[in-house]
Scaffold this motif. Structure first.
Motif, PDB file in Angstrom:
ATOM      1  N   ILE A 191      -7.593  12.549 -18.773  1.00 48.84           N
ATOM      2  CA  ILE A 191      -8.379  11.761 -19.938  1.00 48.84           C
ATOM      3  C   ILE A 191      -9.762  12.688 -20.087  1.00 48.84           C
ATOM      4  N   PRO A 192     -10.140  13.397 -18.675  1.00 47.92           N
ATOM      5  CA  PRO A 192     -11.729  14.049 -18.361  1.00 47.92           C
ATOM      6  C   PRO A 192     -11.417  15.058 -19.372  1.00 47.92           C
ATOM      7  N   TYR A 193     -10.142  15.595 -20.059  1.00 49.26           N
ATOM      8  CA  TYR A 193     -10.344  17.255 -20.414  1.00 49.26           C
ATOM      9  C   TYR A 193      -9.560  17.059 -21.941  1.00 49.26           C
ATOM     10  N   ILE A 194      -9.477  16.302 -23.011  1.00 49.80           N
ATOM     11  CA  ILE A 194      -9.155  16.052 -23.997  1.00 49.80           C
ATOM     12  C   ILE A 194      -9.967  16.142 -25.223  1.00 49.80           C
ATOM     13  N   ASN A 195     -10.481  16.889 -26.069  1.00 48.78           N
ATOM     14  CA  ASN A 195     -11.026  16.706 -26.567  1.00 48.78           C
ATOM     15  C   ASN A 195     -11.398  15.715 -27.514  1.00 48.78           C
ATOM     16  N   LYS A 196     -12.633  15.541 -27.755  1.00 49.28           N
ATOM     17  CA  LYS A 196     -12.899  14.143 -28.487  1.00 49.28           C
ATOM     18  C   LYS A 196     -12.774  13.809 -29.782  1.00 49.28           C
ATOM     19  N   SER A 197     -11.856  15.187 -30.712  1.00 50.82           N
ATOM     20  CA  SER A 197     -10.974  15.006 -31.683  1.00 50.82           C
ATOM     21  C   SER A 197      -9.457  15.286 -30.966  1.00 50.82           C
ATOM     22  N   GLY A 198      -9.184  14.954 -30.147  1.00 48.12           N
ATOM     23  CA  GLY A 198      -7.507  15.182 -29.965  1.00 48.12           C
ATOM     24  C   GLY A 198      -6.968  14.362 -29.726  1.00 48.12           C
ATOM     25  N   SER A 199      -6.099  14.212 -29.481  1.00 51.00           N
ATOM     26  CA  SER A 199      -5.449  13.033 -29.155  1.00 51.00           C
ATOM     27  C   SER A 199      -4.504  12.716 -27.418  1.00 51.00           C
ATOM     28  N   ALA A 200      -3.518  11.793 -27.654  1.00 50.69           N
ATOM     29  CA  ALA A 200      -2.318  11.130 -26.245  1.00 50.69           C
ATOM     30  C   ALA A 200      -1.428  10.679 -27.365  1.00 50.69           C
ATOM     31  N   THR A 201      -0.403  10.880 -27.172  1.00 48.11           N
ATOM     32  CA  THR A 201       0.776  10.582 -28.088  1.00 48.11           C
ATOM     33  C   THR A 201       2.183  10.099 -27.107  1.00 48.11           C
ATOM     34  N   LEU A 202       2.423   8.563 -26.095  1.00 41.74           N
ATOM     35  CA  LEU A 202       3.468   8.406 -25.887  1.00 41.74           C
ATOM     36  C   LEU A 202       4.492   8.255 -26.385  1.00 41.74           C
ATOM     37  N   ILE A 203       5.574   8.736 -25.564  1.00 41.63           N
ATOM     38  CA  ILE A 203       7.084   8.338 -26.052  1.00 41.63           C
ATOM     39  C   ILE A 203       7.334   6.875 -25.334  1.00 41.63           C
ATOM     40  N   THR A 204       7.606   6.383 -26.351  1.00 42.24           N
ATOM     41  CA  THR A 204       8.366   4.526 -25.832  1.00 42.24           C
ATOM     42  C   THR A 204       9.472   4.107 -26.579  1.00 42.24           C
ATOM     43  N   ALA A 205      10.346   3.652 -26.738  1.00 42.06           N
ATOM     44  CA  ALA A 205      11.376   3.171 -26.938  1.00 42.06           C
ATOM     45  C   ALA A 205      12.059   2.199 -27.396  1.00 42.06           C
ATOM     46  N   ALA A 206      12.503   2.283 -28.459  1.00 44.42           N
ATOM     47  CA  ALA A 206      13.188   0.676 -29.543  1.00 44.42           C
ATOM     48  C   ALA A 206      13.170  -0.162 -28.263  1.00 44.42           C
ATOM     49  N   SER A 207      14.035   0.418 -27.398  1.00 44.09           N
ATOM     50  CA  SER A 207      13.909  -1.099 -26.514  1.00 44.09           C
ATOM     51  C   SER A 207      12.991  -2.128 -26.227  1.00 44.09           C
ATOM     52  N   ALA A 208      11.803  -1.488 -26.821  1.00 40.97           N
ATOM     53  CA  ALA A 208      10.232  -2.333 -26.498  1.00 40.97           C
ATOM     54  C   ALA A 208      10.666  -3.569 -27.604  1.00 40.97           C
ATOM     55  N   ALA A 209      10.709  -3.282 -28.388  1.00 43.17           N
ATOM     56  CA  ALA A 209      11.212  -4.423 -29.274  1.00 43.17           C
ATOM     57  C   ALA A 209      12.550  -4.770 -30.162  1.00 43.17           C
ATOM     58  N   MET A 210      13.846  -4.214 -29.947  1.00 45.34           N
ATOM     59  CA  MET A 210      15.192  -4.953 -29.970  1.00 45.34           C
ATOM     60  C   MET A 210      15.707  -5.889 -29.723  1.00 45.34           C
ATOM     61  N   LYS A 211      15.225  -6.886 -28.872  1.00 51.07           N
ATOM     62  CA  LYS A 211      15.568  -8.501 -28.482  1.00 51.07           C
ATOM     63  C   LYS A 211      17.233  -8.710 -28.446  1.00 51.07           C
ATOM     64  N   ALA A 212      17.480  -7.455 -27.554  1.00 51.79           N
ATOM     65  CA  ALA A 212      18.879  -7.349 -27.525  1.00 51.79           C
ATOM     66  C   ALA A 212      19.459  -7.315 -26.097  1.00 51.79           C
ATOM     67  N   PRO A 213      20.544  -7.883 -25.579  1.00 51.03           N
ATOM     68  CA  PRO A 213      20.914  -8.413 -24.852  1.00 51.03           C
ATOM     69  C   PRO A 213      21.479  -6.600 -24.338  1.00 51.03           C
ATOM     70  N   GLY A 214      20.769  -6.848 -22.697  1.00 51.07           N
ATOM     71  CA  GLY A 214      21.123  -5.449 -21.674  1.00 51.07           C
ATOM     72  C   GLY A 214      20.335  -4.391 -21.901  1.00 51.07           C
ATOM     73  N   VAL A 215      18.840  -4.869 -22.891  1.00 52.44           N
ATOM     74  CA  VAL A 215      17.965  -3.938 -22.733  1.00 52.44           C
ATOM     75  C   VAL A 215      16.606  -4.700 -22.088  1.00 52.44           C
ATOM     76  N   SER A 216      16.784  -5.897 -21.131  1.00 51.58           N
ATOM     77  CA  SER A 216      15.363  -6.162 -20.871  1.00 51.58           C
ATOM     78  C   SER A 216      14.707  -5.807 -20.087  1.00 51.58           C
ATOM     79  N   GLY A 217      15.564  -5.005 -18.832  1.00 53.34           N
ATOM     80  CA  GLY A 217      14.641  -3.945 -18.127  1.00 53.34           C
ATOM     81  C   GLY A 217      13.715  -2.901 -19.231  1.00 53.34           C
ATOM     82  N   LEU A 218      14.633  -2.588 -19.777  1.00 52.60           N
ATOM     83  CA  LEU A 218      13.870  -1.467 -20.447  1.00 52.60           C
ATOM     84  C   LEU A 218      13.090  -1.930 -21.609  1.00 52.60           C
TER      85      LEU A 218
END
Length: 239
Positions: free
Chosen positions: A120-147
């Motif tokens: 955070i202290p080093y990212i320029n004010k015009s810059g960005s941070a992009t995180l990579i998550t995963a579709a498991s966050a929204a799938m609501k499917a069996p076997g992905v509750s932990g993910l």
């Protein structure tokens, strides 16, 4: 006229393989100064051979002291891409070893936040941070509750962090099933069978490619009017 990434300094945490490496390729080709980090010196050397113009640094994102020293050495930079990932946490909840879920958080959730906070202290004010998550966050499917717990927790944090760090832009890309080394815990035959099964469930009819997710990452980095956003690049599997 120079492109929007020309001479921009970009750090990709976990960039030695898969989505991170594909992103490094695109940014380097667009004229950016790319620094990738990872824990494996061998994989970083392979990445360096594939993209000779990049800088590689062996770095464990669980080690906060090393992260602080790394970013102090990098100094001000424009964009951070966080492609760190663990391999644990999948399985039906009734039989899911909770230690595996804990390991999953230790492999992705904590190192990702650790890296972002140190940067955070080093990212320029015009810059960005992009995180990579995963579709498991929204799938609501069996076997992905932990993910879902790991990636959903990260996605829930995005809007609040974006408001706190404005005007630095904070976004995320949520991939679906992507053909990367993340799946190498399976034998080639089992991997092919798993991909075939997933393809039958995905509206696009196939699993994704790392460069397709990298395209979405570059869009978020380059669009200066997007923040607090999660883009799903999953072929429709989360629908």
């Amino acid at each position: 006229m120079p492109g929007k990434f020309e001479n921009k300094k970009v750090v990709i945490a976990g960039g030695s393989t898969g989505i991170g490496l594909a992103t490094a390729h695109l940014l380097h080709d667009a004229g950016a100064q790319v620094i990738i980090t990872g824990r494996s010196a061998e994989k970083l050397q392979q990445a360096k051979s594939a993209i000779p113009g990049i800088t590689t640094v062996v770095l464990d994102s669980n080690n906060r002291n090393d992260l602080d020293q790394f970013f102090a050495g990098v100094g001000p930079f424009d964009h951070l891409v966080l492609t760190l990932s663990g391999g644990k946490g999948a399985g039906e909840f009734s039989s899911l070893p909770l230690q595996d879920l804990r390991t999953g958080f230790e492999g992705k959730f904590w190192p990702l936040l650790n890296t972002l906070q140190a940067a955070i202290p080093y990212i320029n004010k015009s810059g960005s941070a992009t995180l990579i998550t995963a579709a498991s966050a929204a799938m609501k499917a069996p076997g992905v509750s932990g993910l879902a717990a790991i990636n959903g927790s990260l996605e829930l944090m995005i809007p609040s962090i974006a408001k706190e760090l404005q005007p630095v832009r904070i976004n995320a890309v949520s991939p679906g099933v992507i053909d990367t080394s993340w799946w190498d815990f399976l034998s080639p035959a089992d991997k092919a069978a798993a991909f075939q099964q997933y393809a039958s469930q995905i509206p696009m009819g196939r699993v994704g490619r790392p460069e397709e997710v990298a395209d979405a990452i570059l869009f978020l980095i380059g669009n200066t009017y997007m923040t607090g956003t999660v883009i799903r690049c999953d072929g429709g599997i989360s629908l």
